[in-house]
Motif scaffolding. Structure first.
Motif, short mmCIF file in Angstrom:
data_model
loop_
_atom_site.label_atom_id
_atom_site.label_comp_id
_atom_site.label_asym_id
_atom_site.label_seq_id
_atom_site.Cartn_x
_atom_site.Cartn_y
_atom_site.Cartn_z
N ASN A 61 33.24 -69.90 10.24
CA ASN A 61 32.42 -68.27 11.07
C ASN A 61 32.44 -68.00 9.03
O ASN A 61 31.95 -68.13 8.69
N LYS A 89 42.29 -71.03 12.71
CA LYS A 89 41.02 -70.33 11.58
C LYS A 89 42.28 -71.15 10.33
O LYS A 89 43.79 -70.37 9.99
N TRP A 121 43.24 -65.14 9.62
CA TRP A 121 42.24 -64.88 9.85
C TRP A 121 40.79 -64.43 8.49
O TRP A 121 42.08 -64.66 7.15
N SER A 122 40.65 -63.51 8.63
CA SER A 122 39.41 -64.14 7.09
C SER A 122 40.56 -62.38 6.15
O SER A 122 40.87 -61.47 7.07
N ASP A 188 41.26 -57.69 8.67
CA ASP A 188 40.19 -58.31 7.24
C ASP A 188 40.61 -57.38 6.50
O ASP A 188 39.39 -56.46 6.24
N GLU A 245 35.03 -55.04 12.36
CA GLU A 245 35.52 -56.42 11.74
C GLU A 245 35.10 -55.72 10.47
O GLU A 245 33.57 -55.62 9.45
N CYS A 246 35.82 -57.17 9.05
CA CYS A 246 35.34 -57.13 8.15
C CYS A 246 34.28 -56.29 6.80
O CYS A 246 33.85 -55.78 7.10
N TYR A 294 26.44 -61.91 10.52
CA TYR A 294 27.68 -61.61 10.97
C TYR A 294 28.98 -61.53 10.11
O TYR A 294 28.61 -62.08 9.63
N ALA A 295 29.38 -60.70 9.98
CA ALA A 295 30.82 -60.74 8.49
C ALA A 295 30.22 -61.10 7.47
O ALA A 295 31.24 -62.13 6.67
N TRP A 311 28.11 -64.85 7.69
CA TRP A 311 28.45 -66.15 8.85
C TRP A 311 26.61 -66.24 9.82
O TRP A 311 26.60 -65.30 10.45
C1 FRU Z 1 34.98 -61.89 12.26
C2 FRU Z 1 36.00 -61.74 13.29
C3 FRU Z 1 37.61 -61.16 11.85
C4 FRU Z 1 37.91 -62.70 11.86
C5 FRU Z 1 37.78 -63.99 11.60
C6 FRU Z 1 39.04 -64.70 12.64
O1 FRU Z 1 34.19 -62.77 12.54
O2 FRU Z 1 36.91 -62.51 14.10
O3 FRU Z 1 37.76 -60.03 12.63
O4 FRU Z 1 39.23 -62.13 10.65
O5 FRU Z 1 36.99 -63.73 12.33
O6 FRU Z 1 38.19 -66.23 12.69
#
Ligand code: FRU
Length: 488
Positions: A61, A89, A121-122, A188, A245-246, A294-295, A311
């Protein structure tokens, strides 16, 4: 060989992915085996992209920690080494000398079960005030919901960015920093500098369902292990937005830009930042890419420009791989102040032999163009719309695969079922399209301002392009197509 693969499979099947007590290095070994075991099947899939960054196999992702360091562009990504559906992850890793060809590298970091981590995570990658490469990411503990509980951890490495150690100062940011304030889905980290100060922004929301905010913290030491909460940098105007997010926050030209992924279409805000009060005032906003995107995460490159990757999501499960990153896109502002995304020029290195057509008159009927015999393509079209009101571009396979369609109606660009606003400047009639088709990924850039990513059914190798217009005579001034080579 068979035995090793068999043992790897057994390991994957019988050890739970987030095994408690495991060190990061043990987790890395297990994850590497799992990706290797899944690779032959993933690579044999004819739908798997070849010029978009992805893992050799399994779930991918968000792009994480893009950074240019010591002559290499490094890019990390969220990876579930154990499945193609997304679970725990890790951080996968690739690097490039030129943004065209990429080298897969060992998985960079893994959860440290022995230190109470289950999933990592991210986040971002930066060079701290002591010159040391440092990853910041969100650490998720076993049995804890990310909604309620998260910590921000760091890892350091030497200049190769391959061998990482978790920081003894972890967690480098914890919820205690917020005092009485509760922040849900706190995650994030993204680091930026302004003047002599270093800041990190983190997403979250203040109400259980909504009030998405970007929080800001200021570094208190050069090692970036001590931080002070400076409050809410920005609250999303839509109070129902699920989260932020992110977040990415950076200066582009003389303006500040904020990207957030609010569980929906990725939004950008452009405005001013006051580094004293730590507040951002947004002046304009928009959607970055309304498709399977996304992200996104951005990288500052040595010439001062900024590149973004997103992504690409929405692929079917069950093929041994799932997810990839977009092509690198350069960010800038148009003269009218719109945020522009253009494919990084280095992508031209991936082009094979060119096919081209010039000055083709389109007067209502469709014109057909025979494309190079492949389903990894770049197509460029410059259309002089004149009095035409509608424009339709479709790429048709000879078999039963559905066509890839891109259209423009004077105010909107449509790629498959996704729509992005696209207005031509007064008196302007030029539509300039660049399309990247990489087996099951389509990325369209129109007049450098509208951008749509879609997951598609792969075309067959004998597809042809039809351009059709309605409402008047149009001129296709230039249509060019190239087979695209792999980035690996
Ligand atoms: C965004 C997200 C982030 C998180 C990550 C986890 O797609 O939900 O907020 O850190 O993916 O894989």
């Amino acid at each position: 060989m068979f035995r090793t693969r068999y043992l790897s499979l057994l390991t994957v099947l019988f050890l739970s992915p987030g095994s408690r007590g495991e060190t990061m290095n043990e987790a890395l070994v297990r994850a590497t085996d799992a990706v290797q075991a899944a690779t032959p099947r993933a690579q044999a899939d004819p739908a798997r992209p070849i010029f978009h960054v992805t893992s050799p196999a399994q779930w991918v992702n968000d792009p994480n920690g893009p950074i240019f360091h010591k002559g290499f562009y490094h890019l990390f990504y969220q990876l579930d080494p154990f499945s193609d559906t997304g679970g725990v992850k890790y951080w996968g890793h690739v690097r490039s000398r030129d943004l065209a060809k990429w080298e897969p590298l060992p998985i960079a970091i893994a959860p440290s079960g022995d230190q109470g981590e289950e999933s990592i995570w991210s986040g971002c990658c930066t060079i701290n005030g002591r010159g040391q490469p440092m990853i910041f990411y969100t650490s998720i503990a076993p049995g804890k919901s990310a909604f309620d509980h998260a910590e921000q951890w760091a890892a350091t490495s030497d200049d190769d960015l391959i061998h990482w150690q978790k920081s003894p100062a972890n967690p480098v940011l914890s919820e205690a920093l917020h005092g009485e304030r509760k922040i849900y889905d706190w995650r994030d980290p993204f680091i930026f500098k302004e003047g002599k100060k270093t800041f990190v922004v983190l997403g979250g929301h203040l109400a259980k369902n909504g009030e998405a905010v970007v929080n800001i913290y200021e570094a208190e030491n050069p090692e970036l292990t001590k931080w002070k909460y400076r409050g809410v940098l920005f609250q999303l105007p839509d109070t129902k937005a699920g989260s932020a997010e992110c977040p990415n926050f950076f200066k582009l030209g003389d303006r500040w830009v904020l990207f957030v992924s609010p569980y929906g279409k990725v939004r950008y805000f452009v405005g001013d930042f006051d580094a004293e009060t730590c507040r951002f005032q947004s002046r304009t906003q928009g959607v970055l890419d309304p498709g399977n995107f996304y992200a996104p995460n951005t990288m500052l490159v040595p010439d001062g420009r900024r590149i973004v990757w997103g992504w690409v999501n929405g692929f079917p499960n069950g093929r041994g791989w799932n997810g990839c990153l977009t092509v690198p896109r350069l960010l800038s502002f148009s003269r009218e102040g719109e945020l522009r995304q253009t494919p990084a020029p280095q992508l031209e290195k991936l082009r094979g032999k060119q096919t081209e057509w010039r000055n083709v008159r389109l007067d209502g009927g469709g014109e057909f163009f025979a494309l190079p015999n492949t389903n990894t393509l770049e197509i460029l079209a410059e259309i002089d719309l004149r009095s035409a009101t509608n424009f339709l571009f479709s790429i048709k396979s000879t078999g039963t695969n559905p066509p890839v369609t891109v259209s423009f109606n004077g105010s909107e660009l449509k790629a498959m079922d996704a729509k992005a606003p696209l207005r031509l400047a007064k008196g302007a009639e030029k539509l300039s399209l660049r399309m990247f088709i990489d087996r099951s990924v389509l990325e369209v850039f129109a007049n450098e301002t509208a951008c749509i990513t879609k997951v598609i059914s792969p075309l067959d190798a004998n597809a042809s392009l039809e351009i059709r217009t309605e409402g008047g005579i149009t001129m296709a001034k230039r249509v060019e197509a190239w087979p695209m080579k792999t980035i690996w």
